[in-house]
Scaffold this active site. Structure first.
Site, PDB file in Angstrom:
ATOM      1  N   HIS A  60       0.527   0.324 -13.150  1.00  0.00           N
ATOM      2  CA  HIS A  60       1.312  -0.860 -13.509  1.00  0.00           C
ATOM      3  C   HIS A  60       2.787  -0.467 -13.666  1.00  0.00           C
ATOM      4  O   HIS A  60       3.090   0.527 -14.343  1.00  0.00           O
ATOM      5  CB  HIS A  60       0.792  -1.478 -14.810  1.00  0.00           C
ATOM      6  CG  HIS A  60       1.490  -2.767 -15.151  1.00  0.00           C
ATOM      7  ND1 HIS A  60       1.442  -3.873 -14.328  1.00  0.00           N
ATOM      8  CD2 HIS A  60       2.279  -3.108 -16.195  1.00  0.00           C
ATOM      9  CE1 HIS A  60       2.163  -4.840 -14.862  1.00  0.00           C
ATOM     10  NE2 HIS A  60       2.681  -4.409 -15.985  1.00  0.00           N
ATOM     11  N   GLU A  71       6.391   5.732  -9.256  1.00  0.00           N
ATOM     12  CA  GLU A  71       4.966   5.383  -9.090  1.00  0.00           C
ATOM     13  C   GLU A  71       4.265   6.333  -8.129  1.00  0.00           C
ATOM     14  O   GLU A  71       3.131   6.748  -8.386  1.00  0.00           O
ATOM     15  CB  GLU A  71       4.834   3.961  -8.516  1.00  0.00           C
ATOM     16  CG  GLU A  71       5.130   2.869  -9.497  1.00  0.00           C
ATOM     17  CD  GLU A  71       4.805   1.503  -8.920  1.00  0.00           C
ATOM     18  OE1 GLU A  71       4.262   0.691  -9.673  1.00  0.00           O
ATOM     19  OE2 GLU A  71       5.097   1.248  -7.736  1.00  0.00           O
ATOM     20  N   GLY A 124       0.790  -1.231   0.000  1.00  0.00           N
ATOM     21  CA  GLY A 124       0.000   0.000   0.000  1.00  0.00           C
ATOM     22  C   GLY A 124       0.821   1.279   0.000  1.00  0.00           C
ATOM     23  O   GLY A 124       0.345   2.336   0.439  1.00  0.00           O
ATOM     24  N   ASN A 150       1.606   3.032  -2.536  1.00  0.00           N
ATOM     25  CA  ASN A 150       0.949   3.987  -3.451  1.00  0.00           C
ATOM     26  C   ASN A 150      -0.317   4.563  -2.823  1.00  0.00           C
ATOM     27  O   ASN A 150      -0.626   5.740  -3.015  1.00  0.00           O
ATOM     28  CB  ASN A 150       0.664   3.312  -4.787  1.00  0.00           C
ATOM     29  CG  ASN A 150       1.945   3.136  -5.575  1.00  0.00           C
ATOM     30  OD1 ASN A 150       2.467   4.086  -6.142  1.00  0.00           O
ATOM     31  ND2 ASN A 150       2.496   1.934  -5.550  1.00  0.00           N
ATOM     32  N   ILE A 202      -7.388  -9.961 -11.333  1.00  0.00           N
ATOM     33  CA  ILE A 202      -7.933  -9.477 -12.607  1.00  0.00           C
ATOM     34  C   ILE A 202      -9.384  -9.075 -12.391  1.00  0.00           C
ATOM     35  O   ILE A 202     -10.140  -9.778 -11.716  1.00  0.00           O
ATOM     36  CB  ILE A 202      -7.832 -10.598 -13.665  1.00  0.00           C
ATOM     37  CG1 ILE A 202      -6.359 -10.860 -13.987  1.00  0.00           C
ATOM     38  CG2 ILE A 202      -8.616 -10.236 -14.920  1.00  0.00           C
ATOM     39  CD1 ILE A 202      -6.121 -12.121 -14.784  1.00  0.00           C
ATOM     40  N   ASN A 213      -5.702   1.803 -13.349  1.00  0.00           N
ATOM     41  CA  ASN A 213      -4.758   0.845 -12.779  1.00  0.00           C
ATOM     42  C   ASN A 213      -3.332   1.368 -12.900  1.00  0.00           C
ATOM     43  O   ASN A 213      -2.954   1.928 -13.924  1.00  0.00           O
ATOM     44  CB  ASN A 213      -4.863  -0.493 -13.534  1.00  0.00           C
ATOM     45  CG  ASN A 213      -3.862  -1.529 -13.046  1.00  0.00           C
ATOM     46  OD1 ASN A 213      -3.749  -1.783 -11.847  1.00  0.00           O
ATOM     47  ND2 ASN A 213      -3.120  -2.131 -13.971  1.00  0.00           N
ATOM     48  N   ASP A 234      -3.544  -5.316 -17.693  1.00  0.00           N
ATOM     49  CA  ASP A 234      -2.526  -4.268 -17.768  1.00  0.00           C
ATOM     50  C   ASP A 234      -2.448  -3.640 -19.163  1.00  0.00           C
ATOM     51  O   ASP A 234      -1.368  -3.336 -19.689  1.00  0.00           O
ATOM     52  CB  ASP A 234      -1.157  -4.809 -17.329  1.00  0.00           C
ATOM     53  CG  ASP A 234      -1.171  -5.219 -15.854  1.00  0.00           C
ATOM     54  OD1 ASP A 234      -1.841  -4.538 -15.069  1.00  0.00           O
ATOM     55  OD2 ASP A 234      -0.532  -6.213 -15.502  1.00  0.00           O
ATOM     56  N   MET A 247      -3.906  -7.092  -7.143  1.00  0.00           N
ATOM     57  CA  MET A 247      -3.290  -8.175  -7.896  1.00  0.00           C
ATOM     58  C   MET A 247      -4.297  -9.187  -8.444  1.00  0.00           C
ATOM     59  O   MET A 247      -3.913 -10.276  -8.867  1.00  0.00           O
ATOM     60  CB  MET A 247      -2.214  -8.867  -7.042  1.00  0.00           C
ATOM     61  CG  MET A 247      -1.093  -7.915  -6.632  1.00  0.00           C
ATOM     62  SD  MET A 247      -0.448  -6.857  -7.968  1.00  0.00           S
ATOM     63  CE  MET A 247       0.964  -7.820  -8.462  1.00  0.00           C
TER      64      MET A 247
HETATM   65  C1  GAR Z   1       3.240  -1.499  -7.430  1.00  0.00           C
HETATM   66  O1  GAR Z   1       4.545  -1.604  -7.938  1.00  0.00           O
HETATM   67  C2  GAR Z   1       2.223  -1.589  -8.551  1.00  0.00           C
HETATM   68  O2  GAR Z   1       2.629  -0.938  -9.719  1.00  0.00           O
HETATM   69  C3  GAR Z   1       2.137  -3.082  -8.738  1.00  0.00           C
HETATM   70  O3  GAR Z   1       2.115  -3.575  -7.419  1.00  0.00           O
HETATM   71  C4  GAR Z   1       2.906  -2.721  -6.588  1.00  0.00           C
HETATM   72  C5  GAR Z   1       2.119  -2.360  -5.359  1.00  0.00           C
HETATM   73  O4  GAR Z   1       2.900  -1.627  -4.438  1.00  0.00           O
HETATM   74  N1  GAR Z   1       0.981  -3.462  -9.505  1.00  0.00           N
HETATM   75  C6  GAR Z   1       0.986  -4.410 -10.432  1.00  0.00           C
HETATM   76  O5  GAR Z   1       1.965  -5.092 -10.683  1.00  0.00           O
HETATM   77  C7  GAR Z   1      -0.333  -4.604 -11.182  1.00  0.00           C
HETATM   78  N2  GAR Z   1      -0.160  -5.460 -12.289  1.00  0.00           N
HETATM   79  P1  GAR Z   1       2.224  -0.947  -3.171  1.00  0.00           P
HETATM   80  O6  GAR Z   1       1.309  -1.999  -2.543  1.00  0.00           O
HETATM   81  O7  GAR Z   1       3.363  -0.603  -2.260  1.00  0.00           O
HETATM   82  O8  GAR Z   1       1.455   0.257  -3.632  1.00  0.00           O
END
Ligand code: GAR
Length: 195
Positions: free
Chosen positions: A111, A180, A12, A14, A94, A109, A151, A92
């Site tokens: 990615h 990100e 989490g 982001n 779909i 989303n 994605d 994570m």
């Molecule tokens: C991030 O790097 C995001 O881009 C990726 O999961 C991570 C979550 O980080 N998402 C994917 O790969 C989706 N296909 P976080 O939980 O620290 O935000």
């Protein structure tokens, strides 16, 4: 105030970037709910600390093959919070048409790769390995509208991320995550302004 639902499955960080930017007054929005697909996601702690309502909706074993019931349950759970925008920030699972049809053009989303590159899980590790094999020179981050294909979908914003020859995977991951955290905030701001 526009209402945002944030969907997470793990750390989490982001989500935290969104929480912090809203708190600082630089992003005009309210996180109406954080939904996690995992009960042990650290992002749930981040949400609770910020006083944001949380929901946990794991995928049941009997939903692994046919996701339609899960999609409907997720959409119904979210609709109770009347979100203007749904943000998949490290989600994570779909999401299928049973979900997307309930929030048309309202799901974005994050990615950790450029459009068309490394869809699915472990995108940063796969980019790192591809760099080692001399197949790519850089990677990137994108935020896109969600469509049925994983994605993929119209890009809201993207940013390339350089890879250095001596980068370890964790160094590259750290660089990608820093990008990100800015990009997700910029994308949410951009999309909310367009609503
Ligand atoms: C991030 O790097 C995001 O881009 C990726 O999961 C991570 C979550 O980080 N998402 C994917 O790969 C989706 N296909 P976080 O939980 O620290 O935000």
């Amino acid at each position: 105030m526009k209402r945002v639902a944030v969907l997470i499955s793990g750390n989490g960080s982001n989500l935290q970037a969104l929480i912090d930017t809203i708190a600082s007054g630089d992003l005009e929005a309210e996180i109406a709910v954080v939904v996690s697909s995992r009960a042990d996601a650290h992002g749930l702690v981040r949400a609770a600390t910020a006083g944001i309502p949380t929901e946990v909706l794991p995928l049941a074993k009997n939903q692994l093959e046919d996701r339609s019931a899960y999609d409907v349950a997720l959409a119904t759970r979210l609709e109770a919070y009347s979100p203007d925008l749904v943000v998949l920030a490290g989600w994570m699972l779909i999401v299928g048409p049973g979900f997307l049809d309930r929030f048309p053009n309202r799901v974005i989303n994050l990615h950790p790769a450029m459009p068309g590159a490394f869809p699915g899980t472990k995108a940063i590790a796969r980019a790192h390995a591809a760099y080692q094999r001399g197949e790519i020179k850089r990677t990137g981050v994108m935020v896109h509208y969600v469509v049925a294909e994983v994605d993929a979908g119209p890009v809201v914003t993207m940013e390339p991320v350089p890879i250095q020859p001596d980068d370890s995977l964790s160094e590259l991951e750290e660089r990608v995550h820093l990008v990100e955290h800015n990009l997700i905030v910029a994308a949410v701001d951009m999309v909310l302004r367009s609503l």
